[in-house]
Write a protein that holds these residues in place. Structure first.
Motif, short mmCIF file in Angstrom:
data_model
loop_
_atom_site.label_atom_id
_atom_site.label_comp_id
_atom_site.label_asym_id
_atom_site.label_seq_id
_atom_site.Cartn_x
_atom_site.Cartn_y
_atom_site.Cartn_z
N GLN A 31 22.03 -38.47 14.73
CA GLN A 31 23.38 -38.16 15.18
C GLN A 31 23.55 -36.66 15.41
O GLN A 31 24.23 -36.23 16.32
N GLN A 32 22.92 -35.90 14.55
CA GLN A 32 23.05 -34.44 14.68
C GLN A 32 22.09 -33.85 15.72
O GLN A 32 22.01 -32.65 15.87
N GLY A 33 21.39 -34.75 16.38
CA GLY A 33 20.54 -34.29 17.47
C GLY A 33 19.21 -33.69 17.02
O GLY A 33 18.59 -32.94 17.76
N MET A 34 18.83 -33.98 15.78
CA MET A 34 17.52 -33.49 15.36
C MET A 34 16.47 -34.51 15.75
O MET A 34 16.71 -35.70 15.74
N GLN A 35 15.30 -33.97 16.09
CA GLN A 35 14.26 -34.89 16.51
C GLN A 35 13.47 -35.40 15.32
O GLN A 35 13.03 -34.62 14.48
N MET A 49 8.09 -39.03 7.52
CA MET A 49 8.56 -38.75 8.88
C MET A 49 8.24 -37.32 9.29
O MET A 49 7.96 -36.46 8.45
N ASN A 50 8.29 -37.11 10.58
CA ASN A 50 8.03 -35.78 11.12
C ASN A 50 9.31 -35.19 11.67
O ASN A 50 10.05 -35.87 12.37
N ILE A 51 9.56 -33.95 11.33
CA ILE A 51 10.70 -33.26 11.95
C ILE A 51 10.26 -31.87 12.37
O ILE A 51 9.23 -31.37 11.93
N GLN A 52 11.07 -31.29 13.20
CA GLN A 52 10.75 -29.95 13.67
C GLN A 52 11.04 -28.91 12.60
O GLN A 52 11.93 -29.10 11.76
N LEU A 53 10.30 -27.84 12.67
CA LEU A 53 10.44 -26.78 11.67
C LEU A 53 11.87 -26.22 11.66
O LEU A 53 12.45 -25.99 10.60
N ALA A 54 12.44 -26.05 12.84
CA ALA A 54 13.78 -25.48 12.92
C ALA A 54 14.79 -26.41 12.24
O ALA A 54 15.75 -25.94 11.61
N ARG A 60 18.92 -29.65 4.24
CA ARG A 60 19.41 -29.62 2.85
C ARG A 60 20.79 -30.28 2.66
O ARG A 60 20.92 -31.18 1.80
N PRO A 61 21.81 -29.91 3.47
CA PRO A 61 23.11 -30.56 3.26
C PRO A 61 23.06 -32.08 3.48
O PRO A 61 23.72 -32.84 2.75
N LEU A 62 22.26 -32.48 4.43
CA LEU A 62 22.14 -33.91 4.71
C LEU A 62 21.53 -34.65 3.54
O LEU A 62 21.97 -35.74 3.15
N LEU A 63 20.52 -34.01 2.94
CA LEU A 63 19.86 -34.63 1.79
C LEU A 63 20.86 -34.80 0.65
O LEU A 63 20.91 -35.82 -0.03
N LYS B 72 8.54 -44.86 16.06
CA LYS B 72 7.76 -43.83 16.75
C LYS B 72 8.66 -42.67 17.12
O LYS B 72 8.25 -41.51 17.06
N GLU B 73 9.87 -43.01 17.52
CA GLU B 73 10.78 -41.98 17.96
C GLU B 73 12.19 -42.52 17.81
O GLU B 73 12.43 -43.70 18.04
N ILE B 74 13.08 -41.65 17.41
CA ILE B 74 14.47 -42.11 17.32
C ILE B 74 15.40 -41.05 17.87
O ILE B 74 15.27 -39.86 17.56
N LEU B 75 16.29 -41.51 18.72
CA LEU B 75 17.29 -40.65 19.34
C LEU B 75 18.63 -41.32 19.15
O LEU B 75 18.68 -42.51 18.80
N PRO B 76 19.72 -40.63 19.38
CA PRO B 76 21.04 -41.25 19.14
C PRO B 76 21.20 -42.59 19.86
O PRO B 76 21.85 -43.50 19.34
#
Lengths: 389, 95
Positions: A31-35, A49-54, A60-63, B72-76
């Motif tokens: 929802q917050q647009g993070m990949q 899961m994998n997320i971007q470094l940025a 933290r707040p989400l956790l 594999k991938e998740i988007l809104p």
């Protein structure tokens, strides 16, 4: 949207999340647009899961909200690589310096070779090349273009018909084709050919000029053989005149002869030398010989073909003595005549031939043989005389 | 969404023969073999385990069963699921 290339460029983190409402977290993240990608539930209830470094720092707040905890499993991508590299910055610097040095050294001219020169010395070519900006330890990229270089070199070097410059790696080869020049003619004054001595002509050949004598003519010393005056013009006489000349020799041949011989006694000395300084190591003591001959040999240390200025010098002092020998009269005579013949060859040219020899007078006195020998020699009798106006 | 708008939309879809997923935000599922499932217009993950995945839809929910499931991938709006997909249950709440 999941692009591994950009993800790797910007840095990605593989995290393992544990907690009750992981699904909520995933939803929130999207929802917050993070990949988020490669979400993989593990058997023990955690999710990888994998997320971007940025995005990792916004996690933290989400956790907190979802009551999940995470642990980082793997870090990948450029930012982490750089961080690792920074830890070994000196190594990296050395690595970079090494490559820089290799590139720098391979972009220098190391060697210049000159090929095909016969008359023109290599140094002249190198000097000309230097003035055109081609010399050892010059940057290759600073060199003028090869066709211009060869053109300029050809202009600078006289007596050259073609110059080619080629480069293989760090070596420059200058190829030269020398121009073939016609032989330079000697400048000569008009001249006569005159006789060097009284003689009987055996052969006359006038290439240029007027012959004044014939074969078998008797000529006096200074007489014109080939004249440089022909048809009222003065020319350079050229040709060959040979004649028979008489030579008289007074020969003195000693019957007693002194000769230097070695007695066989010797003394050796050893030195260690550095450049011009030698230090004696062995063979101290006085030389017990009255007369001696010293032989010195140097034995330098060598590395490949280089002789180092350090080495061993050995000196051999050989005792000598003179012995006297008496030779027979016959032998003394022969040796005297041979010496006279050598003298003739030396004085009048090696193409002289001795036609006859005659001993006119001989006597043996005071341990010497005195004699007078007459030689008849066929020799070149030409001498040039400039024609003065 | 008001009743009138919904009816109007339904009428346009029928009259103009438009695809429903565009107008009504209906989910669109693309299944490639039994390996990859591509879902558009989902509303989030409800439950997730290697054997089961529940997705919320705008109306109803979707259950995917299988083994070794991975998002594999998740988007809104979109989600790509990989793994061995054995069953898909669609629980719609039609009007």
């Amino acid at each position: 949207m999941k692009s591994p290339v950009f993800a790797q460029l910007r840095g990605a983190v593989t995290i393992v999340v544990r907690g009750k409402s992981i699904e909520l977290l995933v939803n929130e993240l999207t929802q917050q647009g993070m990949q988020v990608w490669d979400v993989k539930p593990l058997p023990n209830g955690t999710v990888e899961m994998n997320i971007q470094l940025a995005d990792f720092f916004k996690l933290r707040p989400l956790l907190k909200r979802t009551g999940c905890r995470l642990s980082v499993k793997r870090r990948s991508g450029l930012p982490f690589m750089l961080a690792r590299l920074w830890k070994r910055k000196w190594f990296a610097l050395g690595f970079a310096l090494f490559f820089a040095a290799v590139i720098a050294l391979s972009s220098l001219v190391w060697d210049i070779e000159v090929e095909g020169n016969v008359k023109i010395p290599k140094e002249d070519v190198l000097i000309a090349a230097r003035s055109e900006g081609l010399f050892p330890f010059q940057w290759i990229h600073r060199l003028p273009k090869q066709d211009e270089l060869s053109k300029d070199l050809a202009r600078k070097l006289p007596g050259i018909s073609w110059v080619g410059v080629s480069r293989t790696g760090t070596k420059i080869t200058i190829q030269i084709v020398e121009a073939t020049k016609p032989k330079e003619q000697e400048l000569m004054n008009p001249r006569h050919f005159i006789s060097t001595s009284d003689a009987v002509v055996t052969r006359i050949y006038a290439e240029r000029g007027q012959p004044q004598v014939k074969k078998n003519d008797r000529v006096r010393r200074g007489q014109i053989l080939i004249s440089g005056e022909q048809g009222g013009q003065r020319i350079v006489a050229k040709g060959e005149v040979r004649g028979i000349v008489w030579h008289e020799y007074n020969i003195e041949a000693p019957l007693l002869r002194k000769q230097k011989v070695y007695t066989g006694d010797k003394k050796e000395r050893g030195y260690l030398y550095f450049g011009k300084t030698a230090i004696q190591i062995t063979g101290y003591g006085k030389v017990p010989f009255e007369k001696s001959h010293t032989m010195t040999t140097l034995d330098p240390l060598t590395w490949r073909s280089f002789k180092l200025p350090i080495g061993w010098m050995s000196e051999k002092i050989l005792e000598t003595t003179y012995i006297e020998m008496t030779i027979s009269e016959e032998k003394a005579k022969n040796e005297g005549i041979e010496a006279a013949k050598r003298d003739i060859m030396n004085k009048y040219g090696t193409n002289s031939t001795i036609l006859s020899q005659k001993i006119l007078h001989e006597k043996s006195e005071n341990g010497k043989v005195y004699m007078k020998v007459h030689f008849e020699v066929d020799q070149d009798i030409v001498k040039e005389l400039p024609i003065v106006q | 969404m008001s009743r009138f708008v919904r009816k109007f939309r339904k009428w346009t879809v029928d009259a103009l023969d438009l695809p429903g997923d565009l107008v009504f935000n209906l989910p669109r599922l693309t299944l490639i073999g039994g390996k990859q499932l591509y879902i558009e217009n989902h509303r989030g993950v409800v439950f997730f385990s290697p054997e089961q995945l529940q997705l919320e839809l705008s109306q109803g929910s979707l259950e995917v069963e299988g083994s070794g499931l991975v998002i594999k991938e998740i988007l809104p709006q979109e989600i790509v699921i990989e793994g061995k997909i054995e069953g898909i249950k669609y629980r719609g709440t039609e009007e």
